[in-house]
Scaffold this motif. Structure first.
Motif, short mmCIF file in Angstrom:
data_model
loop_
_atom_site.label_atom_id
_atom_site.label_comp_id
_atom_site.label_asym_id
_atom_site.label_seq_id
_atom_site.Cartn_x
_atom_site.Cartn_y
_atom_site.Cartn_z
N ASP A 41 0.95 -1.38 -0.50
CA ASP A 41 0.00 -0.22 0.28
C ASP A 41 0.92 1.36 0.48
N ASP A 44 2.69 1.19 -3.63
CA ASP A 44 2.04 1.62 -4.55
C ASP A 44 2.85 1.19 -5.75
N ASN A 171 -4.33 -5.69 -0.59
CA ASN A 171 -4.77 -4.36 -0.78
C ASN A 171 -6.15 -3.92 -0.35
N GLU A 173 -7.19 -0.92 0.15
CA GLU A 173 -8.19 -0.36 -0.63
C GLU A 173 -9.98 -1.38 -0.97
N LYS A 177 -13.02 -1.26 0.07
CA LYS A 177 -14.38 -0.54 -1.24
C LYS A 177 -15.53 -1.97 -1.03
N LYS A 269 -6.82 2.93 8.01
CA LYS A 269 -6.22 3.24 6.19
C LYS A 269 -8.07 2.44 5.79
N MET A 273 -10.69 5.31 4.43
CA MET A 273 -11.55 5.61 3.07
C MET A 273 -12.43 5.01 3.35
N TRP A 277 -15.49 6.97 1.74
CA TRP A 277 -16.37 7.22 0.60
C TRP A 277 -17.52 7.00 0.65
#
Length: 457
Positions: A41, A44, A171, A173, A177, A269, A273, A277
């Motif tokens: 992360d 990247d 990951n 992210e 999500k 994190k 995130m 969102w």
């Protein structure tokens, strides 16, 4: 969540020394997952993360699967009833008639061999799939939907956070999500089943094929007015982050502290995130918490840089002590003369370690030890194996056959090279001589399993 001590066996009191070894190996697997995800992360850089993953899998995958398979057959190796460790299957590893996802401690649970097979399979997919990120998101979402269908929205969001905390998410992210999809859909629907159906093409999956193959019917996450249950789930994520900070403060060794920091970075994190969102208009208090979490993640990055530089007065823990003292000085200049605000918001080191003079730090806080050596080396490309604490003098393959291994040297060698049958042979002999006959039987069974010729179809 500490993976140490999660395994037990039939008549565990007769195999304690063997359980110590395999519990340590399971803990190291989770440490790798946390740290490799952290660096993937932060860097990247998918190529770099793939190289780290390939190195670790080459060192660990076959050996650990052989160890757990042999010990399940001989000593009844299994997870403890208190092992709140999540698992998630894919098509290739999903046993017929078993849940797609769940926890090792919840019947019917999952065996240590199956859990490791799932863990390694998910990380192998990172190496083999050019669309790994999208596929990873869908697999996390699918598993979380299974939990939601059986236990509700709050349980599903906590499950995603448990995956992150135990190093089972490539990951973060993708996990954020998935959590966001759950929270948004949960705020628009009236039941867990309706939530699941709203994402799985308008129907609740009824069979294996429908669970494995569907296209999520929700667009990219957008902020909504959260339901009461969704708000409670978000609050539980925030609480989890604070709890991990407390765990970092309570760490008694550098190994434990580094592992907790890696878990903490992933969870923070995830919170940041997810809130970004899904929360349409975050309160001032929530915005303040998120800002604090962002500062903590920056502090963790600074800690990792200091640890990468090795040991010495200007690196490692001494280097990070200096960094944290600089932060405290800024707080003092802003009026925090008592230091309470600094300790509440930014202190990451255990208070006694933070206050310790450099010369008084114990060896447990000098360098990462052999217990996490392979995970550390895999995830820290600047760090040679020589910086991972005192290793056994016979760790090289050229000398391993010429020097008998005993006691602590043998335990270190097993932690570094559990794939070598000669180490398990030595352990079995040592246990038998000490009267641990059943434990010795388990160690010898590992040797037999490793030396067994591969079967051909």
């Amino acid at each position: 969540m500490n993976a140490a001590g999660l395994l037990t066996a039939d008549e565990p009191e007769t195999v304690d020394p063997l359980l110590d070894v395999v519990n340590g190996l399971l803990h190291e697997v989770c440490v790798f997952g946390r740290m490799c995800r952290l660096w993937g992360d932060m860097d990247d850089d998918a190529t770099d993360q793939k190289a780290r993953t390939r190195y670790y899998l080459d060192r660990r995958q076959m050996g650990l699967l052989q160890v757990t398979a042999a010990l399940e057959d001989t000593i009844g190796l299994r997870f403890k009833d208190t092992a709140h460790l999540p698992y998630r299957h894919i098509d290739a590893t999903w046993p017929s008639g078993q849940p797609l996802a769940g926890y090792a401690s919840t019947p019917p649970g999952v065996s240590p061999f199956s859990w490791l097979l799932d863990f390694f399979t998910h990380w192998n997919m990172l190496l083999d799939d050019e669309f790994a990120e999208d596929g990873h998101f869908l697999r996390v979402l699918r598993s979380a939907l299974w939990i939601c269908n059986t236990s509700g929205l709050h349980a599903a969001v906590n499950y995603v956070a448990d995956l992150v905390e135990t190093g089972q998410v490539v990951n973060t992210e993708a996990a954020a999500k998935a959590a966001s999809f759950l929270l948004i859909a949960g705020s628009r629907t009236a039941s867990p089943q309706e939530l699941v159906a709203s994402i799985t093409e308008g129907r609740l999956p009824q069979n294996r094929q429908q669970w494995l193959v569907f296209c999520p019917t929700l667009e990219d996450p957008q902020g909504v007015r959260l339901s009461k249950e969704a708000s409670a789930a978000v609050e539980s994520l925030v609480t989890r982050g604070r709890h991990l900070v407390e765990q970092a403060h309570a760490a008694t060794t550098l190994d434990e502290w580094l592992s907790t920091l890696a878990a903490l970075e992933g969870v923070l994190k995830l919170v940041q995130m997810t809130v970004y969102w899904v929360v349409e208009s975050p309160s001032v208090a929530l915005q303040s918490i998120l800002s604090q979490f962002e500062e903590t993640r920056c502090d963790i990055a600074a800690a990792w840089v200091d640890m990468e530089l090795g040991s010495g007065r200007d690196a490692g823990i001494p280097g990070f002590q200096d960094f944290q003292r600089g932060v405290e000085e800024t707080f003092v200049n802003e009026g925090d003369t008592s230091g309470q605000r600094f300790r509440r918001e930014r202190l990451l080191l255990p208070p006694d370690i933070y206050a310790s003079p450099v010369d008084s730090l114990s060896s447990d806080w000098s360098e990462p030890s052999w217990r996490i050596a392979v995970a550390w080396e895999a995830c820290h490309s600047w760090a040679p194996i020589s910086t991972t604490g005192p290793l056994p003098p016979d760790r090289g393959p050229d000398t391993i056959e010429h020097r008998p291994l005993r006691g602590s040297h043998l335990r270190k060698s097993l932690a570094l090279h559990p794939e070598r049958p000669q180490h398990w042979q030595a352990l079995g002999s040592e246990l038998r001589a000490a009267g641990w006959l059943r434990a010795a039987e388990g160690a010898f069974a590992v040797v037999t399993h490793m030396l067994r010729p591969p079967t051909t179809d």
